[in-house]
Design an enzyme around this catalytic site. Structure first.
Site, PDB file in Angstrom:
ATOM      1  N   PHE A   1     -41.898  26.052  -7.590  1.00  0.00           N
ATOM      2  CA  PHE A   1     -40.718  25.580  -6.863  1.00  0.00           C
ATOM      3  C   PHE A   1     -41.167  24.479  -5.903  1.00  0.00           C
ATOM      4  O   PHE A   1     -42.002  24.715  -5.036  1.00  0.00           O
ATOM      5  CB  PHE A   1     -40.037  26.709  -6.081  1.00  0.00           C
TER       6      PHE A   1
ATOM      7  N   ASP B   1     -48.846  21.791  -2.734  1.00  0.00           N
ATOM      8  CA  ASP B   1     -47.609  22.041  -2.001  1.00  0.00           C
ATOM      9  C   ASP B   1     -47.843  23.279  -1.134  1.00  0.00           C
ATOM     10  O   ASP B   1     -47.868  24.394  -1.626  1.00  0.00           O
ATOM     11  CB  ASP B   1     -46.471  22.256  -3.007  1.00  0.00           C
TER      12      ASP B   1
ATOM     13  N   LYS C   1     -41.106  24.129   6.155  1.00  0.00           N
ATOM     14  CA  LYS C   1     -40.808  25.521   6.539  1.00  0.00           C
ATOM     15  C   LYS C   1     -41.372  25.883   7.916  1.00  0.00           C
ATOM     16  O   LYS C   1     -40.807  25.493   8.922  1.00  0.00           O
ATOM     17  CB  LYS C   1     -41.311  26.468   5.444  1.00  0.00           C
TER      18      LYS C   1
HETATM   19  C1  LIG Z   1     -43.323  25.701  -2.127  1.00  0.00           C
HETATM   20  C2  LIG Z   1     -42.036  25.020  -1.755  1.00  0.00           C
HETATM   21  N1  LIG Z   1     -41.915  23.694  -1.929  1.00  0.00           N
HETATM   22  C3  LIG Z   1     -40.792  23.037  -1.596  1.00  0.00           C
HETATM   23  C4  LIG Z   1     -39.705  23.704  -1.063  1.00  0.00           C
HETATM   24  C5  LIG Z   1     -38.461  22.945  -0.705  1.00  0.00           C
HETATM   25  O1  LIG Z   1     -38.350  22.882   0.675  1.00  0.00           O
HETATM   26  P1  LIG Z   1     -36.929  22.478   1.348  1.00  0.00           P
HETATM   27  O2  LIG Z   1     -35.970  23.551   1.004  1.00  0.00           O
HETATM   28  O3  LIG Z   1     -37.249  22.388   2.810  1.00  0.00           O
HETATM   29  O4  LIG Z   1     -36.535  21.166   0.780  1.00  0.00           O
HETATM   30  C6  LIG Z   1     -39.790  25.089  -0.866  1.00  0.00           C
HETATM   31  C7  LIG Z   1     -38.638  25.841  -0.338  1.00  0.00           C
HETATM   32  O5  LIG Z   1     -38.481  27.025  -0.566  1.00  0.00           O
HETATM   33  C8  LIG Z   1     -40.972  25.765  -1.226  1.00  0.00           C
HETATM   34  O6  LIG Z   1     -41.103  27.094  -1.056  1.00  0.00           O
END
Ligand SMILES: Cc1ncc(COP(=O)(O)O)c(C=O)c1O
Length: 403
Positions: free
Chosen positions: A139, A224, A253
């Site tokens: 994700f 990420d 986050k």
């Molecule tokens: C690993 C990871 N990357 C990217 C995102 C996307 O972040 P945002 O919702 O702040 O755009 C999330 C959100 O859950 C995530 O857990």
């Protein structure tokens, strides 16, 4: 009709239906407790999905935001501001990275990574390096670029066409990665722990092998760390568990403790990766968000939260393991630090189980469809974890079954 019912009715009338929230309106929070509009209190061990690194409304964070709001909130990126400089310096001091770009969310940080990779190779005359390798079950966000990196087709429904040139491999499959990375690969990206995908931890072989393969083939390696960054896994960054330094990393986050803040951090190799006018974000790096980021870092250090995440993460993992041993309704545990998952057995109804947990006054989330995710704020106490598990276990004993 109660005030809460009234607000819920209005919410359905005026808010877009892209979420399916629990039927309560939360109005207050402190530490791990939140209160709804009817005055009912909940124990929050979800941490707002790994965002509330220092708990709800930590007084130091709230004061820092208040003070900064009264001093300077926004100047545009036509000017430096003191808070952004201090926060970038603090991040560089605590990580292997040399330069930081600020934005507002995780998706936006991953968009910046995509653009950084393409522009970096373009500026070196390697214009065919435009492809990305990502992992199934990952994700990376919901904007079109970050969605294109996200390896879960359920999020792609009705959104085509996505960004071209993204190739997916199974997570932790080093042989597949070896085949997928070519002289057209701009970058490889994955999460050290696939969080939304069900709390699946990378193997050291995969993450270290990815570093080697990228180096051999001239591709960039991105991690990420949006959900794992800033102490959640019991290290400041999850990559420290694997002794690997990527070329760049995305954060969001927990780094703002609830205030919208995202970042991309790069090593010296990519320091000139996005020249002036190649990328920008109006609110990115504004003094207010950066003051929140600085306060979070201060609290993490002041309250020893890396150590707390490490110690209580291990405690939680052990307790979940014991519960898993006792109960036929569970099918395993996995996680790192305070990002832990309890896998539900195949015949258990995950949504109904989560509803029952919520009705009992405990806030948790699902990951990967059938994993109960426990990702509390990093200053959670052992007593709070025990209290939550004492609510959770009896529900799992009589877990609602699929019909
Ligand atoms: C690993 C990871 N990357 C990217 C995102 C996307 O972040 P945002 O919702 O702040 O755009 C999330 C959100 O859950 C995530 O857990």
């Amino acid at each position: 009709m109660t005030r809460q019912d009234d607000m819920l009715r209005t919410a359905k009338e005026v808010q877009l239906g892209n979420y399916a929230p629990a039927p309560v309106v939360l109005t207050h929070g402190r530490g791990r407790r939140v209160t709804d509009a009817s005055g009912r209190e909940y124990l929050d061990l979800s941490g707002g999905i790994s965002v509330l690194s220092v708990g709800h409304s930590h007084p130091t964070l709230a004061a820092a935001i208040g003070e900064q709001a009264a001093r300077l909130m926004h100047v545009s990126n036509l000017f430096y501001n003191d808070r952004a400089i201090e926060l970038a310096e603090a991040i560089c001091a605590r990580t292997p990275f040399d330069k930081v770009y600020f934005c507002n969310s995780g998706s936006e940080a991953n968009e910046a990574l995509l653009k950084l990779a393409r522009r970096y190779h373009y500026d070196r005359g390697d214009e065919k390096r435009v492809q990305f390798v990502s992992t199934y079950n990952s994700f990376h966000g919901r904007t079109m670029g970050s969605l294109s990196l996200t390896g879960q087709t359920k999020y792609h429904k009705g959104m085509a066409p996505l960004l071209e040139g993204v190739r997916f491999i199974d997570f932790n499959d080093l042989a597949a990665l070896d085949t997928a990375v070519t002289d057209e690969t701009a970058a490889v990206i994955f999460e050290p722990v696939q969080a939304e995908g069900g709390i699946i931890v990378a193997t050291p072989e995969f993450i270290q092998g990815a570093r080697r393969i990228c180096d051999e083939r001239g591709a960039l390696l991105f991690l990420d760390e949006i959900q794992t960054g800033y102490a959640r896994t019991g290290r400041f960054l999850a990559q420290e568990w694997f002794d690997v330094v990527p070329d760049a990393c995305s954060f969001a986050k927990g780094i703002g403790g609830g205030f919208p803040l995202g970042a991309m951090a790069v090593t010296e190799r990519l320091a000139g990766g996005l020249p002036p006018s190649s990328h920008a974000s109006t609110f990115g790096g504004n003094p207010l968000a950066c003051a929140a980021g600085l306060a979070v870092l201060y609290i993490i250090e002041e309250e020893g939260l890396i150590e707390n995440a490490n110690r209580l993460g291990e405690y939680l993992a052990n307790r979940l393991h014991e519960i898993n041993e006792r109960l036929p309704s569970t099918a395993g545990t996995r996680g790192l630090g305070l990002l832990q998952g309890l896998v539900l057995a195949d015949d258990v109804d995950p949504a109904a189980t989560l509803d029952a947990i919520f009705s009992a006054g405990l806030l948790l989330t699902l990951a990967g469809g059938n994993v109960i995710r426990i990702s509390p704020s990093l200053n959670v106490t052992q007593e709070e974890l025990d209290e939550g598990l004492a609510v959770l276990e009896p529900i799992l004993v009589n877990a609602p079954r699929k019909t």
